[in-house]
Design a protein around this motif. Structure first.
Motif, mmCIF file in Angstrom:
data_model
loop_
_atom_site.group_PDB
_atom_site.id
_atom_site.type_symbol
_atom_site.label_atom_id
_atom_site.label_comp_id
_atom_site.label_asym_id
_atom_site.label_seq_id
_atom_site.Cartn_x
_atom_site.Cartn_y
_atom_site.Cartn_z
ATOM 1 N N LEU A 1 5.352 -1.077 -3.935
ATOM 2 C CA LEU A 1 4.224 -1.787 -3.108
ATOM 3 C C LEU A 1 2.692 -0.564 -3.979
ATOM 4 N N PRO A 2 3.201 0.459 -2.744
ATOM 5 C CA PRO A 2 2.247 2.027 -3.554
ATOM 6 C C PRO A 2 1.988 1.985 -4.649
ATOM 7 N N ALA A 3 2.586 2.143 -5.750
ATOM 8 C CA ALA A 3 3.008 2.253 -6.957
ATOM 9 C C ALA A 3 1.986 0.730 -7.904
ATOM 10 N N ILE A 4 2.361 -0.164 -7.487
ATOM 11 C CA ILE A 4 1.921 -1.105 -7.836
ATOM 12 C C ILE A 4 -0.388 -1.012 -7.734
ATOM 13 N N ALA A 5 -0.273 -0.714 -6.626
ATOM 14 C CA ALA A 5 -2.020 -0.469 -6.098
ATOM 15 C C ALA A 5 -2.396 0.011 -6.618
ATOM 16 N N GLU A 6 -1.406 1.518 -6.690
ATOM 17 C CA GLU A 6 -1.958 2.561 -8.231
ATOM 18 C C GLU A 6 -2.683 1.905 -9.096
ATOM 19 N N SER A 7 -1.250 1.259 -9.470
ATOM 20 C CA SER A 7 -1.141 1.040 -11.467
ATOM 21 C C SER A 7 -2.162 0.456 -11.898
ATOM 22 N N LEU A 8 -2.564 -0.470 -11.007
ATOM 23 C CA LEU A 8 -2.935 -1.939 -11.499
ATOM 24 C C LEU A 8 -4.593 -2.162 -10.485
ATOM 25 N N ALA B 1 6.314 -4.992 5.405
ATOM 26 C CA ALA B 1 5.228 -5.421 4.083
ATOM 27 C C ALA B 1 3.685 -4.180 4.488
ATOM 28 N N TYR B 2 4.188 -4.026 5.638
ATOM 29 C CA TYR B 2 2.521 -2.861 6.075
ATOM 30 C C TYR B 2 2.571 -1.158 6.269
ATOM 31 N N SER B 3 4.456 -1.355 6.426
ATOM 32 C CA SER B 3 4.849 0.019 7.269
ATOM 33 C C SER B 3 4.610 0.595 5.590
ATOM 34 N N PRO B 4 4.882 0.455 4.518
ATOM 35 C CA PRO B 4 5.112 1.729 3.671
ATOM 36 C C PRO B 4 3.927 2.095 3.067
ATOM 37 N N THR C 1 13.719 5.348 3.408
ATOM 38 C CA THR C 1 13.728 4.553 5.105
ATOM 39 C C THR C 1 14.293 2.831 4.795
ATOM 40 N N PHE C 2 13.893 2.282 4.223
ATOM 41 C CA PHE C 2 13.979 0.604 4.463
ATOM 42 C C PHE C 2 15.955 0.279 4.072
#
Length: 412
Positions: A38-45, A232-235, A248-249
């Protein structure tokens, strides 16, 4: 009090059951597979956290709505064809998500993925319960084991593939679901579609008019908000890399799997299912409150996330057992109606959590989730009378039905 005398036969199942269980593992991997990226998608896109959380919302919202119609479809084309249609849709849309170049496209393809998931999940549960040896309890434990294994493996596989590229988990899901498709074709016997009894489109809505099923569905809606805030929020709060989030998950999912298979049957053998819910739901609310208190301590937050998985495993199994025994309706109808309402909570939670965090602080989503789970507990406690039916064992229910039939015959 529940009896689980069939536990010894849980591993002695027909090939068809194992084929559906295997496909279920892969299907549930899809929930946690995207978590580490999720963080990687947010950063990449260049997407905001809320836009990224829509990957969960689109998937779960479409899954929930479509589940209202899965019984209508499966009663016309048969269980095997319904499962295969679901798997094909997941393969196509997961691969398309992997080929996408913007977050809006991925959200759209995740919605299509959710449609396939709806056809598969409710039909798979009904198929395992109807086909497994050892009674309903053993079948549900087997299904929950598949769920737990899939959810546990998903983040780890997502981390391994996501470490190469954020596209990897999507292509991985498509490939694994193609294998599941082959397994269903090979091992699930062809059904005699000439004996199908078509279900009305209104059946799931009428099912929700039954007090027991409605109470369980509403409790699950609020409970699922807590589930998906944790998942979904914790990452975004932890700030780990893909491997940190994956491990972790994985721990969270492994904890969920262990308690769903081993602890839940022990608890329901000693007390009524509704009483287990009375204990587990407040306990989950406490875990979420502690997550809000220790949100800025990564080590403590990881411990609490795993502890939450332990409670979630019990809740998943007990709620599923309750739903499968809540009505006399076909199981695919009951499962679809219940899941449709339940997934609404999952669809709301992820983007709501990031928006609450933006307005009120990083700890606020956990406190809001705790309140939601507390509402679920209040529903379960307040609806003790309707839920009495869900406390009855399969064998006891058969005796009750036979007694009612005799009484009705005498009255006639």
């Amino acid at each position: 009090m529940s009896a689980h005398g069939a536990s010894g036969s849980i591993l002695k199942q027909p090939k068809a059951v194992w084929a559906v269980a295997f496909a279920s593992v892969i299907s549930f991997m899809g929930i946690g597979l995207v978590d580490p990226i999720l963080p990687a998608i947010a950063e990449s896109l260049q997407a905001t956290p809320t836009e990224t959380e829509m990957l969960f919302t689109a998937y779960l919202a479409v899954t929930g709505v479509a589940m209202l119609f899965t019984s209508w479809v499966s009663s016309r084309i048969g269980v095997k064809k319904t499962l295969l249609v679901g798997l094909v849709l997941i393969v196509v849309f997961a691969a398309a998500a992997g080929l996408s170049n913007n977050v809006e496209a991925i959200i759209g393809f995740r919605a299509g993925w959710g449609l396939g998931n709806a056809f598969f999940i409710s039909t798979a549960l009904a198929t395992i319960v109807d086909s497994a040896k050892g009674g309903r309890a053993a079948a549900i434990i087997l299904y929950e084991a598949a769920l737990g294994l899939g959810i546990a493996a998903g983040p780890l596989i997502g981390a391994a593939l996501g470490n190469i590229s954020w596209r990897g988990p999507f292509f991985g899901t498509a490939s694994l679901m193609a294998v599941a498709f082959i397994a269903i074709v090979a091992f699930l016997p062809k059904t005699d579609d000439s004996k199908l009894e078509p279900t009305r489109l209104s059946a799931p809505f009428k099912a929700l008019a039954q007090p027991t099923l409605l109470a369980l569905a509403l409790a699950a809606l609020f409970y699922n908000i807590g589930f998906f805030v944790l998942l979904a929020y914790s990452p975004f709060v932890l700030g780990f890399d893909v491997w940190g989030l994956g491990l972790t998950f994985f721990g969270w999912g492994l904890a969920l799997a262990i308690t769903s298979v081993f602890l839940a049957p022990v608890l329901t053998a000693r007390m009524r299912r509704s009483r287990v819910l009375w204990i587990a739901l407040p306990l989950l609310a406490v875990v979420l409150v502690l997550c809000g208190v220790f949100w800025n301590d990564p080590t403590m937050l990881v411990v609490l996330i795993v502890a939450g998985g332990l409670v979630l495993g019990v809740l998943n199994t007990v709620l599923t057992e309750c739903v499968m025994g809540a009505t006399d309706l076909p199981r695919v109808v009951a499962s679809g109606a219940y899941s449709a309402v339940r997934f609404i909570g999952g669809a709301i939670a992820p983007p709501a959590a990031t928006e609450i965090a933006r307005e009120f602080g990083a700890d606020a989503p956990y406190f809001a989730a705790a309140v939601s789970v507390a509402i679920a507990a209040v529903i379960v406690i307040a609806c003790a009378k309707p839920l009495a039916r869900a406390d009855v064992d399969e064998e006891e229910l058969d005796d009750v039905d036979e007694a009612e039939a005799v009484l009705l015959g005498d009255a006639a």
